[in-house]
Design a protein around this motif. Structure first.
Motif, PDB file in Angstrom:
ATOM      1  N   LEU A  64      51.131 -34.865 -13.501  1.00 35.57           N
ATOM      2  CA  LEU A  64      49.869 -34.252 -14.284  1.00 35.57           C
ATOM      3  C   LEU A  64      49.605 -35.244 -15.342  1.00 35.57           C
ATOM      4  N   ALA A  65      48.410 -34.962 -15.479  1.00 34.92           N
ATOM      5  CA  ALA A  65      47.649 -35.958 -16.637  1.00 34.92           C
ATOM      6  C   ALA A  65      48.147 -35.717 -18.065  1.00 34.92           C
ATOM      7  N   ALA A  66      47.735 -34.517 -18.208  1.00 34.35           N
ATOM      8  CA  ALA A  66      47.853 -34.021 -19.927  1.00 34.35           C
ATOM      9  C   ALA A  66      47.644 -32.416 -19.870  1.00 34.35           C
ATOM     10  N   PRO A  67      48.531 -31.650 -18.999  1.00 34.68           N
ATOM     11  CA  PRO A  67      48.578 -30.244 -18.908  1.00 34.68           C
ATOM     12  C   PRO A  67      48.255 -29.686 -20.536  1.00 34.68           C
ATOM     13  N   GLY A  68      47.314 -28.561 -20.241  1.00 36.92           N
ATOM     14  CA  GLY A  68      46.979 -27.967 -21.691  1.00 36.92           C
ATOM     15  C   GLY A  68      47.058 -26.297 -21.236  1.00 36.92           C
ATOM     16  N   GLY A  69      46.001 -25.673 -21.326  1.00 36.38           N
ATOM     17  CA  GLY A  69      45.588 -24.478 -21.118  1.00 36.38           C
ATOM     18  C   GLY A  69      46.225 -24.146 -19.815  1.00 36.38           C
ATOM     19  N   LEU A  70      46.782 -22.744 -19.851  1.00 30.07           N
ATOM     20  CA  LEU A  70      47.327 -22.187 -18.594  1.00 30.07           C
ATOM     21  C   LEU A  70      46.886 -20.781 -18.126  1.00 30.07           C
ATOM     22  N   ALA A  71      46.702 -20.385 -16.940  1.00 27.28           N
ATOM     23  CA  ALA A  71      46.156 -18.994 -16.539  1.00 27.28           C
ATOM     24  C   ALA A  71      46.873 -18.611 -15.404  1.00 27.28           C
ATOM     25  N   PHE A  72      47.092 -17.403 -15.151  1.00 26.99           N
ATOM     26  CA  PHE A  72      47.506 -16.772 -13.601  1.00 26.99           C
ATOM     27  C   PHE A  72      46.265 -16.251 -13.247  1.00 26.99           C
ATOM     28  N   ASP A  73      46.219 -16.061 -11.966  1.00 29.67           N
ATOM     29  CA  ASP A  73      45.248 -15.044 -11.359  1.00 29.67           C
ATOM     30  C   ASP A  73      45.918 -13.923 -10.746  1.00 29.67           C
ATOM     31  N   THR A  74      45.334 -12.953 -10.319  1.00 34.38           N
ATOM     32  CA  THR A  74      45.992 -11.933  -9.820  1.00 34.38           C
ATOM     33  C   THR A  74      46.965 -11.824  -8.785  1.00 34.38           C
ATOM     34  N   MET A  75      46.920 -12.854  -8.167  1.00 40.22           N
ATOM     35  CA  MET A  75      47.867 -13.152  -6.857  1.00 40.22           C
ATOM     36  C   MET A  75      49.216 -13.732  -7.475  1.00 40.22           C
ATOM     37  N   GLY A  76      49.241 -14.276  -8.737  1.00 35.46           N
ATOM     38  CA  GLY A  76      50.299 -14.927  -9.368  1.00 35.46           C
ATOM     39  C   GLY A  76      50.183 -16.417  -8.999  1.00 35.46           C
ATOM     40  N   ASN A  77      49.210 -17.100  -8.712  1.00 32.24           N
ATOM     41  CA  ASN A  77      48.980 -18.591  -8.636  1.00 32.24           C
ATOM     42  C   ASN A  77      48.801 -18.807 -10.066  1.00 32.24           C
ATOM     43  N   LEU A  78      49.180 -20.090 -10.313  1.00 28.75           N
ATOM     44  CA  LEU A  78      49.100 -20.715 -11.814  1.00 28.75           C
ATOM     45  C   LEU A  78      48.052 -21.753 -11.958  1.00 28.75           C
ATOM     46  N   TYR A  79      46.872 -21.697 -12.817  1.00 21.69           N
ATOM     47  CA  TYR A  79      46.148 -22.552 -13.031  1.00 21.69           C
ATOM     48  C   TYR A  79      46.383 -23.299 -14.331  1.00 21.69           C
TER      49      TYR A  79
END
Length: 142
Positions: A64-79
């Motif tokens: 990863l270059a510089a991970p910042g913001g995170l969010a899950f979708d309704t299926m449980g995948n992480l963005y």
């Protein structure tokens, strides 16, 4: 050093899934961690060495270059908002790049900030360092 647990000042993003899974990003350590057991952080994405390789592999084998913001979708995948790209960590632990500043599905300059995913799978990200703070949106499901 690379792969070590982040200090409190290193945390850049946090997300909680619908099932209660808690993850945090550590930008300077180029990793994303999951809280497991009381007070334990376990790496789930990133090798600890900044970069952008590893799509199609387990998240912990990818850079990863510089991970910042995170969010899950309704299926449980992480963005993961990762510098100028959006990375997706599937529920099976496989990482992929779903959008970059030059990809047709997502157009915008580098340094994504906060990120969100709506029920339809559209990814939204802020660009806090753009000349005028902006909100960018993908053209469809990640």
């Amino acid at each position: 050093g690379p792969g070590s647990t982040p200090g409190n000042r290193d945390i850049r993003g946090v997300a909680i899934s619908e099932t209660g899974r808690i993850v945090v990003s550590a930008s300077s350590r180029a990793q994303v961690y999951e809280f497991t057991a009381p007070a334990t952080l376990t790496p789930i994405a990133g090798t600890g060495t900044p970069g952008s390789s590893g799509d199609g592999n387990q998240g912990t084998a990818a850079q990863l270059a510089a991970p910042g913001g995170l969010a899950f979708d309704t299926m449980g995948n992480l963005y993961i908002a990762d510098a100028n790209r959006v990375r997706k960590l599937s529920t099976s632990g496989i990482i992929s790049t779903v959008a970059t500043s030059s990809a047709a599905s997502f157009s915008g300059p580098i340094n994504l900030g906060g990120i969100a995913v709506d029920a339809a799978g559209t990814v939204y990200a802020t660009l806090p360092t753009f000349p005028v703070p902006s909100l960018w949106r993908s053209n469809g499901a990640g």
